[in-house]
Enzyme design. Structure first.
Site, PDB file in Angstrom:
ATOM      1  N   HIS A 168      54.068  27.939   1.512  1.00 25.46           N
ATOM      2  CA  HIS A 168      52.895  27.211   2.018  1.00 25.46           C
ATOM      3  C   HIS A 168      53.197  26.737   3.444  1.00 25.46           C
ATOM      4  O   HIS A 168      54.327  26.344   3.746  1.00 25.46           O
ATOM      5  CB  HIS A 168      52.579  26.021   1.104  1.00 25.46           C
ATOM      6  CG  HIS A 168      51.236  25.441   1.388  1.00 25.46           C
ATOM      7  ND1 HIS A 168      51.015  24.594   2.438  1.00 25.46           N
ATOM      8  CD2 HIS A 168      50.033  25.623   0.785  1.00 25.46           C
ATOM      9  CE1 HIS A 168      49.728  24.259   2.467  1.00 25.46           C
ATOM     10  NE2 HIS A 168      49.111  24.878   1.467  1.00 25.46           N
ATOM     11  N   GLU A 190      46.430  32.500   4.212  1.00 26.02           N
ATOM     12  CA  GLU A 190      46.232  31.099   4.565  1.00 26.02           C
ATOM     13  C   GLU A 190      46.837  30.815   5.936  1.00 26.02           C
ATOM     14  O   GLU A 190      47.923  30.241   6.047  1.00 26.02           O
ATOM     15  CB  GLU A 190      46.870  30.224   3.473  1.00 26.02           C
ATOM     16  CG  GLU A 190      46.586  28.777   3.668  1.00 26.02           C
ATOM     17  CD  GLU A 190      46.770  27.939   2.415  1.00 26.02           C
ATOM     18  OE1 GLU A 190      46.034  28.171   1.447  1.00 26.02           O
ATOM     19  OE2 GLU A 190      47.626  27.070   2.428  1.00 26.02           O
ATOM     20  N   GLY A 207      42.551  23.153  -1.037  1.00 28.01           N
ATOM     21  CA  GLY A 207      43.310  21.926  -0.888  1.00 28.01           C
ATOM     22  C   GLY A 207      42.430  20.703  -1.005  1.00 28.01           C
ATOM     23  O   GLY A 207      42.057  20.279  -2.108  1.00 28.01           O
ATOM     24  N   SER A 233      40.841  26.868   5.134  1.00 34.63           N
ATOM     25  CA  SER A 233      39.973  25.840   4.579  1.00 34.63           C
ATOM     26  C   SER A 233      38.730  26.364   3.878  1.00 34.63           C
ATOM     27  O   SER A 233      37.880  26.994   4.498  1.00 34.63           O
ATOM     28  CB  SER A 233      39.504  24.919   5.687  1.00 34.63           C
ATOM     29  OG  SER A 233      40.454  23.927   5.818  1.00 34.63           O
ATOM     30  N   ASN A 265      45.051  23.069  -5.206  1.00 30.63           N
ATOM     31  CA  ASN A 265      46.352  22.592  -4.721  1.00 30.63           C
ATOM     32  C   ASN A 265      46.205  21.130  -4.300  1.00 30.63           C
ATOM     33  O   ASN A 265      45.686  20.838  -3.229  1.00 30.63           O
ATOM     34  CB  ASN A 265      46.818  23.466  -3.546  1.00 30.63           C
ATOM     35  CG  ASN A 265      48.169  23.009  -3.019  1.00 30.63           C
ATOM     36  OD1 ASN A 265      48.881  22.248  -3.678  1.00 30.63           O
ATOM     37  ND2 ASN A 265      48.538  23.456  -1.831  1.00 30.63           N
ATOM     38  N   TRP A 266      46.664  20.258  -5.168  1.00 36.47           N
ATOM     39  CA  TRP A 266      46.464  18.818  -4.925  1.00 36.47           C
ATOM     40  C   TRP A 266      47.398  18.255  -3.859  1.00 36.47           C
ATOM     41  O   TRP A 266      47.260  17.103  -3.461  1.00 36.47           O
ATOM     42  CB  TRP A 266      46.683  18.045  -6.230  1.00 36.47           C
ATOM     43  CG  TRP A 266      45.613  18.244  -7.249  1.00 36.47           C
ATOM     44  CD1 TRP A 266      44.441  18.951  -7.113  1.00 36.47           C
ATOM     45  CD2 TRP A 266      45.591  17.710  -8.582  1.00 36.47           C
ATOM     46  NE1 TRP A 266      43.708  18.886  -8.267  1.00 36.47           N
ATOM     47  CE2 TRP A 266      44.393  18.138  -9.191  1.00 36.47           C
ATOM     48  CE3 TRP A 266      46.468  16.920  -9.320  1.00 36.47           C
ATOM     49  CZ2 TRP A 266      44.054  17.786 -10.499  1.00 36.47           C
ATOM     50  CZ3 TRP A 266      46.135  16.573 -10.618  1.00 36.47           C
ATOM     51  CH2 TRP A 266      44.932  17.003 -11.200  1.00 36.47           C
ATOM     52  N   LYS A 267      48.401  19.051  -3.461  1.00 36.00           N
ATOM     53  CA  LYS A 267      49.381  18.559  -2.475  1.00 36.00           C
ATOM     54  C   LYS A 267      49.985  17.234  -2.971  1.00 36.00           C
ATOM     55  O   LYS A 267      50.235  17.109  -4.163  1.00 36.00           O
ATOM     56  CB  LYS A 267      48.728  18.470  -1.088  1.00 36.00           C
ATOM     57  CG  LYS A 267      48.039  19.804  -0.717  1.00 36.00           C
ATOM     58  CD  LYS A 267      47.612  19.902   0.701  1.00 36.00           C
ATOM     59  CE  LYS A 267      46.939  21.261   0.945  1.00 36.00           C
ATOM     60  NZ  LYS A 267      46.579  21.492   2.327  1.00 36.00           N
TER      61      LYS A 267
HETATM   62  P1  13P Z   1      42.569  22.707   2.763  1.00 38.18           P
HETATM   63  O1  13P Z   1      41.673  23.330   1.725  1.00 38.18           O
HETATM   64  O2  13P Z   1      42.651  21.221   2.677  1.00 38.18           O
HETATM   65  O3  13P Z   1      42.294  23.213   4.123  1.00 38.18           O
HETATM   66  O4  13P Z   1      44.015  23.195   2.416  1.00 38.18           O
HETATM   67  C1  13P Z   1      44.231  24.530   2.223  1.00 38.18           C
HETATM   68  C2  13P Z   1      45.534  24.629   1.579  1.00 38.18           C
HETATM   69  O5  13P Z   1      46.547  24.298   2.172  1.00 38.18           O
HETATM   70  C3  13P Z   1      45.563  25.080   0.188  1.00 38.18           C
HETATM   71  O6  13P Z   1      46.843  25.259  -0.238  1.00 38.18           O
END
Ligand code: 13P
Length: 243
Positions: free
Chosen positions: A88, A160, A219, A199, A7-9
């Site tokens: 999310h 999550e 992420g 995470s 998930n590149w956000k």
């Molecule tokens: P991180 O892996 O940066 O904690 O983010 C988790 C996340 O939100 C995956 O969608």
């Protein structure tokens, strides 16, 4: 086969950097990488990397209309996305709620998009029965009027919890809590795939590798190919491969 969703956000800034990221991902046995890039890159990436499964990070629940800035399930499906992340925690932080997520799930399932539904407590809850109550409450709202059995192959549940996401910096979920979460869903006869997305780092993934999980939602570490490849290689070499 484990699913690892990158998930590149809201990253990266340029298409060339998006291409570079994928070119630096290695292929591992028994690991299938799915990617949710920003929508602006989705179509071009899909055309270029034909073997990768792409999805969206969010959708609107309506099909079309006067919803400035929004994109519907059908639009992302029409450009080749196979799945969408729903609920999310970063969407919830921006004011979305479980009722909206429920409508999004229904709109995606109607057109056979796979829904990766995030679920988890906002703040850390140490008491197990309180934790299960919270999970139940979220499940009931998220999947209201959704037939979980009929749609079991189109739903992936991502555990999550908000407090565990690296952005908020409070660390990852203890292994046994993830295990309770999996059992909690199975006791409710939910048969969908379950992935973990609090995470995940190369340093902590080993805590989760022997759990009956179907994959991970990653992420920040998916933006660092060296770390992402290490995570995938640890998954590949873990003894239990399918559950
Ligand atoms: P991180 O892996 O940066 O904690 O983010 C988790 C996340 O939100 C995956 O969608």
């Amino acid at each position: 086969m484990k699913i690892v969703i990158a998930n590149w956000k809201m990253n990266p800034l340029k298409f060339s950097d998006a291409e570079k990221l994928i070119n630096n991902y290695q292929i591992f046995k028994n690991v299938k990488v799915w990617i949710t890039p920003p929508n602006i890159f989705l179509l071009s990436l899909k055309n270029k990397f034909k073997k990768i499964i792409f999805g969206a990070q969010n959708i609107h629940f309506e099909e079309k209309g006067a919803y400035t800035g929004e994109i519907s399930a059908k639009m992302i499906k029409n450009i080749g996305a196979r799945f969408v992340i729903i609920n999310h925690s970063e969407r919830r932080k921006m004011g979305e709620n479980l009722e909206m997520a429920n409508k999004k799930i229904i709109s995606a399932l109607e057109i056979n998009l796979i829904t990766v539904v995030c679920l988890g407590e906002e703040k850390r809850i140490k008491n197990l029965s309180q934790l299960k109550n919270e999970w139940s409450k979220q499940l009931n709202l998220l999947f209201k009027e959704v037939n979980l059995i009929k749609n079991k192959n189109r739903i992936i549940i991502a555990y999550e919890p908000t407090w565990a996401i690296s952005t908020y910096g409070q660390g990852s979920v203890p292994r046994e809590i993830v295990y309770y979460f999996i059992n909690f869903l199975r006791e409710k006869n939910i048969q969908s795939k379950i992935i973990y997305g609090g995470s995940v780092f190369k340093e902590n993934i080993e805590n989760y590798l022997d759990l009956p999980l179907d994959g991970f939602l990653i992420g920040s570490q998916s933006l660092i190919p060296k770390n992402f490849n290490r995570i995938c290689s640890l998954i590949t070499s873990s003894k239990k491969q399918s559950f």
